[in-house]
Design an enzyme around this catalytic site. Structure first.
Site, PDB file in Angstrom:
ATOM      1  N   GLY A 133      34.203  39.036  34.888  1.00  0.00           N
ATOM      2  CA  GLY A 133      33.045  39.241  34.014  1.00  0.00           C
ATOM      3  C   GLY A 133      33.458  39.807  32.674  1.00  0.00           C
ATOM      4  N   ARG A 159      34.690  43.756  28.477  1.00  0.00           N
ATOM      5  CA  ARG A 159      34.698  44.441  27.173  1.00  0.00           C
ATOM      6  C   ARG A 159      34.088  43.581  26.086  1.00  0.00           C
ATOM      7  NH1 ARG A 159      40.963  43.981  25.310  1.00  0.00           N
ATOM      8  NH2 ARG A 159      41.460  42.074  26.433  1.00  0.00           N
ATOM      9  N   GLY A 180      37.127  48.961  28.410  1.00  0.00           N
ATOM     10  CA  GLY A 180      36.112  48.294  27.599  1.00  0.00           C
ATOM     11  C   GLY A 180      36.503  48.127  26.135  1.00  0.00           C
ATOM     12  N   ASP A 219      39.063  31.774  34.202  1.00  0.00           N
ATOM     13  CA  ASP A 219      38.081  32.553  33.439  1.00  0.00           C
ATOM     14  C   ASP A 219      38.370  32.480  31.947  1.00  0.00           C
ATOM     15  OD1 ASP A 219      40.327  34.118  34.588  1.00  0.00           O
ATOM     16  OD2 ASP A 219      39.627  35.672  33.222  1.00  0.00           O
ATOM     17  N   ASN A 220      39.480  31.866  31.568  1.00  0.00           N
ATOM     18  CA  ASN A 220      39.796  31.682  30.153  1.00  0.00           C
ATOM     19  C   ASN A 220      39.698  30.215  29.753  1.00  0.00           C
ATOM     20  OD1 ASN A 220      40.250  34.420  29.865  1.00  0.00           O
ATOM     21  ND2 ASN A 220      42.451  34.269  30.162  1.00  0.00           N
ATOM     22  N   ASP A 258      39.705  33.123  24.323  1.00  0.00           N
ATOM     23  CA  ASP A 258      40.426  34.301  24.791  1.00  0.00           C
ATOM     24  C   ASP A 258      41.887  34.308  24.361  1.00  0.00           C
ATOM     25  OD1 ASP A 258      38.126  35.226  25.824  1.00  0.00           O
ATOM     26  OD2 ASP A 258      38.847  35.490  27.864  1.00  0.00           O
TER      27      ASP A 258
HETATM   28  P1  AMP Z   1      41.813  38.550  29.944  1.00  0.00           P
HETATM   29  O1  AMP Z   1      43.066  38.223  30.685  1.00  0.00           O
HETATM   30  O2  AMP Z   1      42.027  39.362  28.691  1.00  0.00           O
HETATM   31  O3  AMP Z   1      40.985  37.344  29.700  1.00  0.00           O
HETATM   32  O4  AMP Z   1      40.988  39.545  30.884  1.00  0.00           O
HETATM   33  C1  AMP Z   1      40.704  39.284  32.221  1.00  0.00           C
HETATM   34  C2  AMP Z   1      39.526  40.124  32.645  1.00  0.00           C
HETATM   35  O5  AMP Z   1      39.805  41.503  32.454  1.00  0.00           O
HETATM   36  C3  AMP Z   1      38.253  39.829  31.889  1.00  0.00           C
HETATM   37  O6  AMP Z   1      37.198  39.929  32.798  1.00  0.00           O
HETATM   38  C4  AMP Z   1      38.221  40.920  30.854  1.00  0.00           C
HETATM   39  O7  AMP Z   1      36.919  41.220  30.434  1.00  0.00           O
HETATM   40  C5  AMP Z   1      38.828  42.083  31.609  1.00  0.00           C
HETATM   41  N1  AMP Z   1      39.488  43.030  30.705  1.00  0.00           N
HETATM   42  C6  AMP Z   1      40.651  42.871  30.030  1.00  0.00           C
HETATM   43  N2  AMP Z   1      40.940  43.963  29.316  1.00  0.00           N
HETATM   44  C7  AMP Z   1      39.954  44.856  29.525  1.00  0.00           C
HETATM   45  C8  AMP Z   1      39.673  46.184  29.086  1.00  0.00           C
HETATM   46  N3  AMP Z   1      40.494  46.824  28.247  1.00  0.00           N
HETATM   47  N4  AMP Z   1      38.549  46.774  29.527  1.00  0.00           N
HETATM   48  C9  AMP Z   1      37.720  46.155  30.361  1.00  0.00           C
HETATM   49  N5  AMP Z   1      37.919  44.904  30.826  1.00  0.00           N
HETATM   50  C10 AMP Z   1      39.015  44.255  30.416  1.00  0.00           C
HETATM   51 MG    MG Z   2      39.546  36.380  29.458  1.00  0.00          MG
END
Ligand code: AMP
Ligand code: MG
Length: 504
Positions: free
Chosen positions: A99, A102, A134, A261-262, A271
């Site tokens: 989800g 952030r 976040g 998810d990306n 992303d």
């Molecule tokens: P990402 O690999 O950056 O696409 O992140 C994968 C998941 O982790 C997604 O659901 C992001 O919203 C969550 N996420 C990544 N970094 C953070 C963060 N610093 N705080 C909260 N959620 C994060």
């Molecule tokens: Mg992502």
């Protein structure tokens, strides 16, 4: 006499909010409404005036109300923001619920370019933040900002970035860094993982059907008229994704974290994390330091995308009526167009990169053999393609401008002879071909070290390098005689030690 500009008021007034943004309208199963967490002492780091103009936001983007809204320090008219819930496969494993941990959706706005979703990345904790804080750090926010706008200017479908806003608030990663917020836009940020969520995590086929219907009606209206709209959607998404992969491969873009998810349901690049553009051409280049197995290595991207489409299909399976084996087969058939679409998109792009105006047998081999030579000699991908436009068919031309980039001169000469004959076969004209090639082989891409230089300056409070780099990247096919030579040169030695990981 001063004539008032009738549009000035509208542009300065800011976004024209739409009353019923798509995911909100679908109901509470799709996310959580909440307020962003304000940041202290916010300041502009970068703004894309080009995007603001396209969206009809004009001068508003420079205003203090824009700064406060896009930092998450002021609320949009509806009073709250949306964090949406999705799930996904990460590095090939089912990761369960994820989800917007952030990212918060400010809402949707009406723009001359159509309805756009506005999202703040780094605006604070949400129910989906899991172990995260976040926040997003300045470093990764500048990278996302610059690369979104660079990709768009390259002609590659992508989410866009309106601004980066910085704050002295501290954020802990491997080291302590400062926080930033990226305001990004797209017609939709819906991911493959949204569908997987309702199929596997929530197991809510009513919500899943509602999501499919909303996506078809808003973004794939042609599918509605097909005998089976769901299969038609799967085919359309497969084709868009295939074209996106061809775009990435042709320009040497490595995404780095192609988790489901990306993956955008609209076939957008989404992303930006540990992405990279190839410097020395290496098909197995891994740009994400965290990806030790090389699952997302450059050459693997198209097949990973196809794997991800299978995960999407699996997420749509609960909506398929009747016998499950037959449904699975029908979905496989619906995704099959990915392969010819990718192959033909790749051929079109490689012919254009070679400056070929016609299609002839053997063109694919010609492109592949050049790439093989580039891989063997680790020739710089961007420089070599750009230099190839300087190839001359004139008698006695030494073509040093391109030849000198190869170590294996004999290998290059043998290839160049074939290229020369191929060009002769369509009566190619040097100047015309060069002009065409310079519109598809960029002179400027966002190499890691260029981003790093802008980030280092920004950390010291100087944001001019971010803006200067943005301006060049927004016209990557132009020559920019006044741009620093380093923007189009080989990376310096220190750049080889740069590591980019998932930490952002
Ligand atoms: P990402 O690999 O950056 O696409 O992140 C994968 C998941 O982790 C997604 O659901 C992001 O919203 C969550 N996420 C990544 N970094 C953070 C963060 N610093 N705080 C909260 N959620 C994060
Ligand atoms: Mg992502």
């Amino acid at each position: 006499m001063n004539v008032p500009d009738p549009l000035a008021h509208q542009a300065a007034a800011g976004p024209r909010w739409r009353p019923a943004p798509l995911l909100r309208a679908l109901g509470p199963a799709f996310g959580t409404l909440l307020a962003p967490s304000p940041l202290p002492a916010v300041h502009w780091v970068g703004r894309s005036d080009a995007l603001a103009a396209e969206l009809g936001l004009g001068s508003w983007l420079a205003s203090d109300s824009a700064l406060q809204l896009l930092a998450g320090n002021a609320l949009p008219p509806q009073g709250d923001l949306l964090a949406s819930v999705y799930s996904g496969h990460q590095f090939g494993q089912w990761a369960g619920q994820l989800g917007d941990g952030r990212a918060l959706q400010l809402g949707e706005i009406d723009t001359p370019a159509g309805a756009m979703e506005l999202q703040l990345k780094g605006a604070g904790l949400t129910p989906y933040s899991r172990m995260g804080d976040g926040r997003a750090v300045l470093r990764s926010s500048i990278r996302e900002f610059l690369c979104s706008e660079a990709m768009h200017a390259l002609g590659i479908p992508t989410t866009r970035a309106l601004s980066v806003i910085g704050s002295p608030a501290l954020v802990r990663r491997e080291t302590v860094e400062t926080a930033a917020v990226v305001a990004r836009t797209a017609p939709s940020f819906i991911r493959f993982g949204h569908f997987e969520h309702f199929a596997h995590t929530a197991q809510d086929t009513v919500a899943l059907q509602a999501l499919v219907d909303a996506v078809i009606d808003s973004f794939y209206p042609d599918c509605r008229a097909a005998p089976d709209p769901l299969l038609a959607l799967l085919t359309a998404v497969s084709q868009r994704t295939a074209r996106l992969m061809a775009d990435w491969q042709a320009v040497g873009f490595c995404h780095g974290v192609m988790n489901t998810d990306n993956m955008s349901i609209l076939g957008l690049t989404i992303d930006y994390g540990p992405f990279g553009f190839l410097d020395a051409f290496d098909p197995m280049h891994i740009c994400n330091h965290t990806d030790q197995q090389g699952r997302y290595a450059f050459a693997r991207q198209p097949s990973v995308a196809f794997w991800n489409l299978h995960a999407l299909a699996h997420g749509l399976l609960p909506l398929m009526p009747g016998d499950q084996d037959a449904a699975v087969q029908a979905m496989k058939d619906a995704m099959e167009p990915f392969k010819p679409e990718f192959a033909s998109a790749m051929q079109v792009r490689m012919r254009a990169k070679l400056g070929l105006a016609t299609a002839q047998d053997g063109d694919a081999d010609l492109a592949d053999d050049l790439l093989r030579l580039m891989a063997q000699d680790r020739v710089d991908h961007t420089i070599a393609w750009r230099a190839l436009a300087r190839f001359s068919m004139e008698d006695g031309a030494d073509n040093a401008a391109v030849r000198d980039w190869f170590v294996d001169r004999a290998g290059f000469d043998a290839w160049a002879q074939r290229y020369h004959s191929r060009l002769q076969a369509e009566a190619s004209v040097d100047a015309e071909r060069r002009a065409r090639m310079d519109r598809v082989n960029p002179k400027f891409v966002l190499r890691n070290h260029l981003a790093e230089t802008a980030i280092t300056a920004a950390r010291g409070g100087d944001f001019s390098e971010t803006q200067r780099l943005l301006q060049v990247l927004q016209a990557p096919y132009d020559e920019h005689p006044d741009a620093p030579a380093a923007y189009a040169a080989l990376p310096p030695d220190w750049a080889h030690h740069l590591e980019v990981s998932c930490s952002s």
